[in-house]
Design an enzyme around this catalytic site. Structure first.
Site, mmCIF file in Angstrom:
data_model
loop_
_atom_site.group_PDB
_atom_site.id
_atom_site.type_symbol
_atom_site.label_atom_id
_atom_site.label_comp_id
_atom_site.label_asym_id
_atom_site.label_seq_id
_atom_site.Cartn_x
_atom_site.Cartn_y
_atom_site.Cartn_z
ATOM 1 N N SER A 116 0.659 -1.183 0.047
ATOM 2 C CA SER A 116 -0.021 -0.067 0.218
ATOM 3 C C SER A 116 1.386 1.044 -0.025
ATOM 4 O O SER A 116 0.370 2.024 -0.997
ATOM 5 C CB SER A 116 -1.229 -0.023 0.962
ATOM 6 O OG SER A 116 0.256 -0.747 2.353
ATOM 7 N N GLU A 117 2.113 1.303 1.107
ATOM 8 C CA GLU A 117 2.977 1.791 0.484
ATOM 9 C C GLU A 117 4.452 1.582 0.950
ATOM 10 O O GLU A 117 4.744 0.500 1.233
ATOM 11 C CB GLU A 117 2.964 3.257 1.405
ATOM 12 C CG GLU A 117 2.130 4.598 1.429
ATOM 13 C CD GLU A 117 0.398 4.175 2.139
ATOM 14 O OE1 GLU A 117 -0.553 4.800 1.629
ATOM 15 O OE2 GLU A 117 0.554 3.176 2.491
ATOM 16 N N THR A 118 5.103 2.486 -0.051
ATOM 17 C CA THR A 118 6.743 2.610 0.166
ATOM 18 C C THR A 118 7.026 3.785 1.154
ATOM 19 O O THR A 118 7.338 4.970 0.660
ATOM 20 C CB THR A 118 7.467 1.654 -0.766
ATOM 21 O OG1 THR A 118 6.523 0.377 -1.414
ATOM 22 C CG2 THR A 118 8.943 1.570 -0.392
ATOM 23 N N HIS A 165 1.940 3.888 8.967
ATOM 24 C CA HIS A 165 2.426 2.497 9.155
ATOM 25 C C HIS A 165 3.672 2.738 8.130
ATOM 26 O O HIS A 165 4.510 2.189 8.894
ATOM 27 C CB HIS A 165 1.886 1.919 8.707
ATOM 28 C CG HIS A 165 1.024 1.297 6.913
ATOM 29 N ND1 HIS A 165 0.780 2.347 6.486
ATOM 30 C CD2 HIS A 165 2.090 0.339 6.479
ATOM 31 C CE1 HIS A 165 1.086 1.653 5.374
ATOM 32 N NE2 HIS A 165 1.580 0.143 4.928
ATOM 33 N N TRP A 170 -9.688 2.798 0.466
ATOM 34 C CA TRP A 170 -9.524 3.407 -0.541
ATOM 35 C C TRP A 170 -8.673 2.725 -1.680
ATOM 36 O O TRP A 170 -7.764 3.337 -2.422
ATOM 37 C CB TRP A 170 -7.734 4.327 -0.062
ATOM 38 C CG TRP A 170 -6.790 3.363 0.139
ATOM 39 C CD1 TRP A 170 -7.111 2.027 0.989
ATOM 40 C CD2 TRP A 170 -5.387 3.830 0.511
ATOM 41 N NE1 TRP A 170 -5.416 1.326 0.739
ATOM 42 C CE2 TRP A 170 -4.478 2.877 0.417
ATOM 43 C CE3 TRP A 170 -4.585 5.001 -0.452
ATOM 44 C CZ2 TRP A 170 -3.406 3.123 -0.029
ATOM 45 C CZ3 TRP A 170 -3.273 5.411 -0.417
ATOM 46 C CH2 TRP A 170 -2.429 4.278 0.207
#
Length: 270
Positions: A46-48, A76, A201
């Site tokens: 979802s994120e890096t 996170h 999302w």
């Protein structure tokens, strides 16, 4: 060929393969935005987070990318990045600075990572009926919007209903064109927890974020006012689950406290 020291870290959990996985890349040289976006797509999380080297102000520049776009602030991935730097350098405090020049002081305390974040406000806002139907919600007790994150908050009747939500993500994405995500929350029925949430999302990342620190920048104040508390325990009842303690320090600052687990370390070649 560049080699990037890269990690996958499960955040807001004390167990591997729970919580929210984030990529963490340690940069020795600057990367173009397009390169960071491609890496985020390749990792598929979802994120890096991309962490620059320590600057003259003793701060680590940090940027966050979903597979779709840059995200200004991600809880996170900040927790994951903190875990990596604490383990790599043996420090007990660090400060990140994001693309908005927001300073994020982090401390290590008895195995927990404490992140200081800003507190954001919400304003009343109507949820389109099409959005509620796509989520599988008949009625929201309250609906509000946070401008900094472009997230719509919905409070619903129970944590049991929240846990069992099974959104139609195609219809959800079409139901609103002015938000980055929708956060659904309810009072917790679990012993030791005050409130629960889930974050959807499909507009800007993946369908559901398993455990989300960034939403607590406004969610903590929202529930703090309702419950008349400054310190609360939050549970994210996604499939992977996640937990955190939140504390409202004053009108502008708060602390998010939790744990993280490194599950993979390696080198990314680009």
């Amino acid at each position: 060929m560049k080699k990037l020291e890269t990690y996958i870290v499960d955040s807001f959990t004390d167990q591997p393969f729970k919580g929210n996985p984030a990529g963490v890349c340690l940069l020795k040289d600057e990367l173009a935005d397009s390169e960071m976006l491609l890496i985020a797509k390749e990792l598929g999380l979802s994120e890096t987070a991309f962490i620059g080297e320590l600057n003259e102000n003793n701060e680590y520049p940090i940027r966050y990318f979903s597979p779709v776009m840059e995200i200004p602030l991600c809880g996170h991935a900040t927790l994951a990045s903190s875990k990596v730097l604490f383990e790599k350098f043996g420090q007990d405090s660090i400060t990140f600075v994001n693309i908005q020049n927001l300073k994020l002081p982090i401390e290590l305390e008895e195995g927990f990572i404490k992140m200081r974040f800003p507190i954001y406000e919400t304003v009343p806002d109507e949820a389109p009926m099409e959005l509620l139907k796509a989520l599988g919600i008949e009625k929201a007790n309250n609906s509000a919007y946070n401008a900094e994150t472009h997230i719509l908050l919905l409070e619903i009747e129970s944590a049991e209903v929240l846990k069992n939500l099974a959104p139609d993500f195609d219809k959800l994405k079409k139901s609103h064109n002015g938000i980055n995500g929708v956060l659904v929350t309810a009072l917790s029925s679990k012993p030791g927890f005050d409130f629960e949430s889930r974050y959807f999302w499909p507009w800007s990342g993946t369908n559901e974020d398993p455990a989300t620190g960034g939403t607590h920048t406004f969610l903590a104040k929202y529930w703090g006012e309702k419950l008349n508390k400054s310190r609360m325990n939050s549970f994210q009842c996604s499939e992977r689950t996640g937990f955190m303690e939140v504390e409202l320090l004053d009108k502008e600052k708060m602390v998010i406290k939790s744990k993280a687990q490194i599950v993979l370390k390696g080198e990314l070649e680009i």
